[in-house]
Design a protein around this motif. Structure first.
Motif, mmCIF file in Angstrom:
data_model
loop_
_atom_site.group_PDB
_atom_site.id
_atom_site.type_symbol
_atom_site.label_atom_id
_atom_site.label_comp_id
_atom_site.label_asym_id
_atom_site.label_seq_id
_atom_site.Cartn_x
_atom_site.Cartn_y
_atom_site.Cartn_z
ATOM 1 N N THR A 20 0.846 -1.200 0.000
ATOM 2 C CA THR A 20 0.000 0.000 0.000
ATOM 3 C C THR A 20 0.876 1.241 0.000
ATOM 4 O OG1 THR A 20 -1.695 -1.172 1.248
ATOM 5 C CG2 THR A 20 -1.868 1.211 1.177
ATOM 6 N N ASP A 21 0.551 2.177 -0.858
ATOM 7 C CA ASP A 21 1.291 3.430 -0.922
ATOM 8 C C ASP A 21 1.051 4.230 0.354
ATOM 9 O OD1 ASP A 21 1.350 6.513 -1.730
ATOM 10 O OD2 ASP A 21 2.669 5.417 -3.111
ATOM 11 N N SER A 53 -1.103 -1.982 -4.545
ATOM 12 C CA SER A 53 -0.531 -2.602 -5.736
ATOM 13 C C SER A 53 -0.084 -4.003 -5.344
ATOM 14 C CB SER A 53 0.649 -1.787 -6.279
ATOM 15 O OG SER A 53 1.674 -1.688 -5.306
ATOM 16 N N ALA A 62 -0.940 -3.101 -11.058
ATOM 17 C CA ALA A 62 -1.758 -2.070 -10.436
ATOM 18 C C ALA A 62 -3.013 -2.704 -9.837
ATOM 19 C CB ALA A 62 -2.142 -1.008 -11.462
ATOM 20 N N PHE A 63 -3.704 -1.970 -8.977
ATOM 21 C CA PHE A 63 -4.896 -2.515 -8.316
ATOM 22 C C PHE A 63 -5.999 -2.855 -9.312
ATOM 23 C CE2 PHE A 63 -5.807 1.988 -8.625
ATOM 24 C CZ PHE A 63 -7.161 2.040 -8.934
ATOM 25 N N SER A 64 -6.000 -2.207 -10.476
ATOM 26 C CA SER A 64 -7.030 -2.462 -11.478
ATOM 27 C C SER A 64 -6.757 -3.730 -12.284
ATOM 28 C CB SER A 64 -7.137 -1.261 -12.426
ATOM 29 O OG SER A 64 -5.886 -1.012 -13.060
ATOM 30 N N GLU A 80 -3.135 3.768 -2.001
ATOM 31 C CA GLU A 80 -3.462 2.949 -3.172
ATOM 32 C C GLU A 80 -2.702 1.623 -3.110
ATOM 33 O OE1 GLU A 80 -2.208 3.221 -7.774
ATOM 34 O OE2 GLU A 80 -3.527 4.857 -7.095
ATOM 35 N N THR A 111 -0.923 7.758 -0.553
ATOM 36 C CA THR A 111 -2.285 7.750 -1.092
ATOM 37 C C THR A 111 -3.133 6.597 -0.575
ATOM 38 O OG1 THR A 111 -1.648 6.429 -3.027
ATOM 39 C CG2 THR A 111 -1.413 8.827 -3.192
ATOM 40 N N ARG A 154 -14.132 -2.613 -9.666
ATOM 41 C CA ARG A 154 -12.829 -1.960 -9.565
ATOM 42 C C ARG A 154 -11.868 -2.398 -10.669
ATOM 43 N NH1 ARG A 154 -11.119 -4.072 -5.104
ATOM 44 N NH2 ARG A 154 -9.660 -5.496 -6.115
ATOM 45 N N CYS A 155 -11.889 -3.696 -11.010
ATOM 46 C CA CYS A 155 -10.875 -4.177 -11.955
ATOM 47 C C CYS A 155 -11.424 -4.499 -13.349
ATOM 48 C CB CYS A 155 -10.168 -5.415 -11.386
ATOM 49 S SG CYS A 155 -11.235 -6.821 -11.109
#
Length: 405
Positions: free
Chosen positions: A144-145, A152, A166-168, A150, A148, A322-323
């Motif tokens: 986790t960043d 990954s 990426a999370f997507s 976010e 942010t 989300r993805c």
């Protein structure tokens, strides 16, 4: 070659940290969690315990067999199935060339129940999703960043090395915030396994005496052992229940169920209730009908759907959006599980509900027929009319009056 190389290949670890031999992280890696009873509970041992295994199969089975579709909102607020969108095919038909979508959901749900999280790679072509492929949980590291928040993901490759996504690009299923139901219920499962193992050992060879063999006179140690061995070989284990012939004034006195036996039965029931509670499943849905009445199983099933499964469905819907959808598509597209199938078992209740909805002009007849997977019967079925006060499709009330004149 180290043990880590044998397990994971030549890939370099993404994160290195020291863990002790008794660390839950290490025990989880090798398939289990320690419990106060000394039994290590993992995926295999949980499935072996009847109540836990039934609960896991039920949760995964309900998730797998409940249909999910992609819908698009229209300008007028109505929604329609987005059959042409590639994501619809992945969730409704086949997730990839070799895996039907229900099978993928079942496998990922089992993984999430047992380990708290499950992953699948979203294979895309020019940004459009084409395949969903489940990934081994142990091969994925989530980071986790700090700035942010976010997430990954780093995936260990079979040939060595890692690849970051990426999370997507990763379907991440965390229905209970990453907590494992099996892990949280490990002590309850271990207690149930301990009680079952005790009962199995007790009755395996007729070890628990069903009665007392009385022999008149005083027996020395050798004679007592000879009589005991002879009786056990003749009437113990598989020979239990055979007719006994006792000579020399001997007699057999049967032992009735003791308070200890009754307490064991109550303890076993309590252990099963604790296991079911850990998974959020009513015991009546696990074929434990001791306290079932003619009405409460239906109410408990609805309670299971509302309080146990609806949060899971919501989690899946968000993860899929989300993805599989772009941020722009999320404005007008959404995934939804079809819960109408839960009411299809009760025809009378379903028919009464449909009749009420048609009468209140909430649904029209063709919409009801579509829910039952039946074709519409023409334009007249698209009208929102109360059949109790409105004329049928054959003609109007004024036409009937004219015919009478």
């Amino acid at each position: 070659m180290s043990i880590w190389t044998k397990i994971f290949g030549n890939s370099q670890p993404v994160e290195a940290k020291d863990i002790g031999l008794a660390s839950p992280e290490l025990l989880t890696l090798f398939g289990g969690l320690p419990t106060s009873s000394g039994i290590v509970i993992g995926e295999a041992s949980a499935a072996r315990e009847p109540t836990a295994g039934s609960a896991i199969r039920l949760l995964a089975g309900v998730l797998a067999t409940t249909k999910v579709h992609l819908y698009q909102r229209g300008e007028d607020g109505e929604r329609a199935r987005a059959d042409s969108h590639p994501a619809e095919k992945l969730v409704a038909n086949f997730s990839n060339s070799w895996t039907p979508a229900p099978d993928l959901r079942r496998a990922m749900m089992c993984e999430a129940v047992n380990h708290g999280v499950a992953y699948a790679l979203v294979s895309k072509v020019r940004g459009s999703p084409r395949e969903l492929i489940q990934l081994p949980r142990s091969a994925v590291t989530r980071t986790t960043d700090d700035a942010t928040g976010e997430p990954s993901f780093s995936v260990s490759l079979k040939g060595g090395g890692t690849r970051r996504y990426a999370f997507s690009d990763i379907l991440e299923i965390r229905p209970w915030g990453g907590r494992s139901l099996t892990g949280d219920g490990a002590d309850a499962i271990a207690r149930a396994l301990t009680l079952a193992d005790h009962a199995a050992k007790l009755f395996r060879n007729g070890a628990k005496p069903s009665g007392i063999l009385k022999i008149p006179g005083r027996l020395n140690e050798l004679a007592a052992k000879r009589i005991s061995d002879a009786w056990t070989s003749s009437f113990g284990g598989e020979n239990s229940g055979r007719t006994a012939v006792i000579e020399e004034g001997g007699s057999f006195e049967q032992i009735t169920m003791s308070a200890v036996d009754a307490e064991y039965s109550a303890s076993m029931t309590a252990a099963q209730e604790d296991v079911a509670r850990c998974y959020g499943v009513p015991l009546t849905l696990l074929n434990h009908l001791e306290h079932a009445t003619w009405k409460n199983p239906e109410q408990l099933a609805l309670q299971f759907l509302q309080y146990s499964m609806l949060p899971v469905f919501e989690s899946w819907q968000g993860a899929l959006a989300r993805c599989l959808l772009t941020p722009e598509e999320r404005e007008n597209y959404f995934f939804e599980f079809d819960l109408n199938g839960f009411a299809k078992a009760d025809l009378a209740t379903r028919a009464a509900a449909y009749s009420t909805l048609i009468t209140a002009r909430v649904l029209n007849p063709n919409e009801v027929r579509a829910k039952e997977n039946m074709p519409g019967y023409g334009p007249a079925g698209d009208e929102y009319a109360n059949p109790a006060i409105s004329p049928g499709p054959a003609g109007s009330a004024s036409e009937a009056a004219d015919d009478g004149e």
